[in-house]
Design a protein around this motif. Structure first.
Motif, short mmCIF file in Angstrom:
data_model
loop_
_atom_site.label_atom_id
_atom_site.label_comp_id
_atom_site.label_asym_id
_atom_site.label_seq_id
_atom_site.Cartn_x
_atom_site.Cartn_y
_atom_site.Cartn_z
N ASP A 78 0.80 -1.23 0.00
CA ASP A 78 0.00 0.00 0.00
C ASP A 78 0.83 1.28 0.00
N LYS A 79 2.07 1.22 0.49
CA LYS A 79 2.86 2.45 0.62
C LYS A 79 4.14 2.40 -0.22
N ILE A 80 4.10 1.69 -1.32
CA ILE A 80 5.28 1.57 -2.15
C ILE A 80 5.51 2.85 -2.95
N GLU A 81 6.77 3.20 -3.13
CA GLU A 81 7.17 4.27 -4.05
C GLU A 81 8.03 3.61 -5.14
N LEU A 82 7.90 4.10 -6.36
CA LEU A 82 8.51 3.44 -7.51
C LEU A 82 9.50 4.34 -8.23
N PRO A 83 10.56 3.78 -8.78
CA PRO A 83 11.55 4.58 -9.49
C PRO A 83 11.00 5.16 -10.79
N PHE A 84 11.40 6.37 -11.09
CA PHE A 84 11.18 7.01 -12.39
C PHE A 84 9.69 7.13 -12.72
N GLU A 85 8.86 7.28 -11.71
CA GLU A 85 7.41 7.25 -11.96
C GLU A 85 6.92 8.50 -12.67
N ASP A 86 7.72 9.55 -12.73
CA ASP A 86 7.32 10.71 -13.52
C ASP A 86 7.47 10.43 -15.02
N GLU A 87 8.23 9.39 -15.38
CA GLU A 87 8.42 9.05 -16.78
C GLU A 87 7.76 7.73 -17.17
N LEU A 88 7.55 6.84 -16.20
CA LEU A 88 6.99 5.53 -16.50
C LEU A 88 5.63 5.37 -15.85
N ASP A 89 4.67 4.89 -16.62
CA ASP A 89 3.36 4.56 -16.09
C ASP A 89 3.34 3.06 -15.79
N TYR A 90 3.51 2.72 -14.53
CA TYR A 90 3.62 1.32 -14.14
C TYR A 90 2.32 0.54 -14.38
N THR A 91 1.21 1.23 -14.47
CA THR A 91 -0.05 0.52 -14.67
C THR A 91 -0.14 -0.10 -16.06
N THR A 92 0.78 0.26 -16.96
CA THR A 92 0.78 -0.35 -18.29
C THR A 92 1.50 -1.69 -18.31
N PHE A 93 2.24 -2.01 -17.24
CA PHE A 93 2.94 -3.29 -17.24
C PHE A 93 2.91 -4.00 -15.88
N ALA A 94 2.12 -3.50 -14.94
CA ALA A 94 2.00 -4.13 -13.62
C ALA A 94 0.58 -3.97 -13.10
N LEU A 95 0.20 -4.86 -12.19
CA LEU A 95 -1.11 -4.79 -11.55
C LEU A 95 -0.93 -4.39 -10.09
N PHE A 96 -1.83 -3.55 -9.60
CA PHE A 96 -1.75 -3.06 -8.22
C PHE A 96 -3.04 -3.39 -7.48
N TYR A 97 -2.87 -4.06 -6.34
CA TYR A 97 -4.01 -4.39 -5.50
C TYR A 97 -3.69 -4.00 -4.07
N SER A 98 -4.70 -3.56 -3.33
CA SER A 98 -4.48 -3.19 -1.94
C SER A 98 -4.34 -4.45 -1.09
#
Length: 462
Positions: A362-382
């Motif tokens: 729930d509290k993850i921060e991801l690298p380069f997220e201003d340039e990469l949209d992680y929702t296009t290659f990963a799934l996120f669930y609470s």
């Protein structure tokens, strides 16, 4: 009639050339600029631009650059005003703070790393756990590289030319070497205290208050005794799981990827990618973790032994890594629950295995997220929804083949952003970190320049 538009040192000039008048105008402009006492940057930019005889021709093919106030012909990397690369100054710390920890050198550990010395490679044997947090090693290797080329960063030896200052302290490796016992009187703590003393006495630190200093502390326990003393600096972190807002934040710090442990899947080109990956969901790792990682044992009780699921305790020895490599490459989805902190190396192992990450943190921060949209290659669930019996596997089984193939193809497109290597390559992990750092420079300079000219205490809440 041909119209040209060009930015000169921040000024926009438009020239309309008509017949022979264009020749006279091109000869007059440098004189006009000089008589008007305009900056050398404007003059240089004009000279480069005016060499182009056609609007479609590259105006920099005969580049000039300014070095110590002189106009010279050359490669352009020294151009003051046209500089696009981040300029970083590296402190001359004794090698016991950095490469000396790799046990490769017999030279006096109190000596700094010398220009021209060949940096040691990362050890091929052992150092498995250390490898996942060795961002500091790759950043320093890149700074020692003298080749210019298409790079995001260059090392400068004159601190007055620097945008940022790199502190060459391998804090994560120091924790692994000397701090695992968590002994408050360990050599890890002694080195941290010595490093803090060296930095606080530096005139470069005193000049900026440390806001233009880069300190890698990627392991969550790295630099734990000293980080609060240098918290104005830019920290290179994995996440914010063991820091406080007054010490670390997205505003000033950079989130960097772990170095993946699983080898990159370079020849992932089957005729039927979806059906060739027979396993639905894969997880292999430590099940019992502290803090955030308690979700792992709860997930195990729900999905372990279910059809299409591999959910087992794993190890970081050679056998465990080989099993994890095969498992990730044979699975459609790779589970990435939180560990002791919100992030883990497993995410980046999944990315380079082209196994669609299923992130439950729930509290993850991801690298380069201003340039990469992680929702296009990963799934996120609470965490809450994932712990409902049957819910998670139902969601994954409802992902269509078309949706999965889109994410799989996107993983292949973005995986190079998570590669640490030497020499660095365009838009690899090291290059992307420098880009993130480069974006922070304008705000740092704005704050510093305001402070330099103010006569009273700052009246604005930063």
């Amino acid at each position: 009639m041909v119209s040209k538009g060009r930015v000169f040192g921040g000024c926009v000039c438009s020239i309309v050339a008509m017949g022979a008048a264009a020749v006279g105008l091109s000869l007059m402009f440098p004189v006009i600029f000089a008589e008007a006492s305009l900056s050398k940057n404007i003059l240089v930019d004009w000279l480069m631009w005016s060499r182009s005889s056609d609007v479609t021709q590259n105006p920099l093919q005969h580049s000039l650059h300014v070095v110590e106030g002189e106009i010279n012909s050359g490669g352009g990397h020294g151009m003051d005003g046209c500089q696009q690369q981040l300029k970083v100054y590296v402190y001359s710390f004794p090698r016991r703070f950095n490469f000396g920890m790799l046990n490769y050198t017999q030279v006096d550990l109190d000596m700094p790393w010398l220009d021209g010395e060949v940096p040691p490679p990362w050890p091929s044997d052992g150092f498995i756990l250390e490898k996942q947090h060795n961002v500091e090693y790759w950043m320093m290797m890149d700074l020692l590289e003298d080749k210019f080329g298409d790079r995001e960063v260059i090392r400068v030896h004159n601190p007055k030319q620097a945008d940022l200052f790199f502190v060459p302290f391998f804090s994560s490796l120091c924790f692994y070497r000397f701090g695992l016992s968590m002994d408050p009187e360990s050599e890890d703590k002694a080195l941290q205290e010595e490093m803090v003393k060296l930095i606080l006495e530096s005139p470069h630190w005193k000049r900026s208050g440390g806001e233009d200093h880069i300190i890698p502390l990627h392991h969550p326990n790295a630099f734990r005794f000293g980080r609060h003393l240098l918290n104005a600096s830019i920290f290179i972190v994995a996440d914010f799981g063991r820091t406080f807002p007054q010490v670390s934040s997205l505003q000033k710090d950079v989130v960097a990827p772990y170095t993946h442990i699983i080898p990159t899947y370079d020849d992932d080109n089957p005729d039927d990618p979806f059906n060739s990956r027979e396993m639905l969901l894969f997880f292999q790792g430590t099940l019992k973790r502290k803090d955030y990682g308690i979700v792992r044992t709860k997930l195990a009780s729900i999905i372990q032994n279910q059809s299409g699921v591999h959910f087992e305790e794993g190890s970081t020895n050679e056998t465990g890594l080989r099993q994890a490599t095969v498992g990730m490459r044979n699975s459609k989805f790779c589970l990435d629950p939180a560990g002791d902190t919100p992030s883990s190396c497993r995410l980046f192992d999944a990315i380079v295995s082209h196994c669609v990450p299923v992130i439950i943190s729930d509290k993850i921060e991801l690298p380069f997220e201003d340039e990469l949209d992680y929702t296009t290659f990963a799934l996120f669930y609470s965490v809450e929804e994932s712990l409902q019996p049957g819910w998670l596997l139902s969601q994954l089984r409802n992902v269509s083949q078309v949706q999965w193939l889109q994410m799989w193809n996107r993983l292949k497109e973005v995986s190079h952003h998570f590669e640490y290597q030497f020499p660095s390559k365009q838009n690899d992990a090291v290059n992307m970190i420098w880009k993130q750092l480069h974006k922070k420079v304008p705000a740092i300079k704005l704050k510093f320049h305001r402070k330099e000219r103010q006569k009273i205490a700052d009246w604005w809440n930063w």
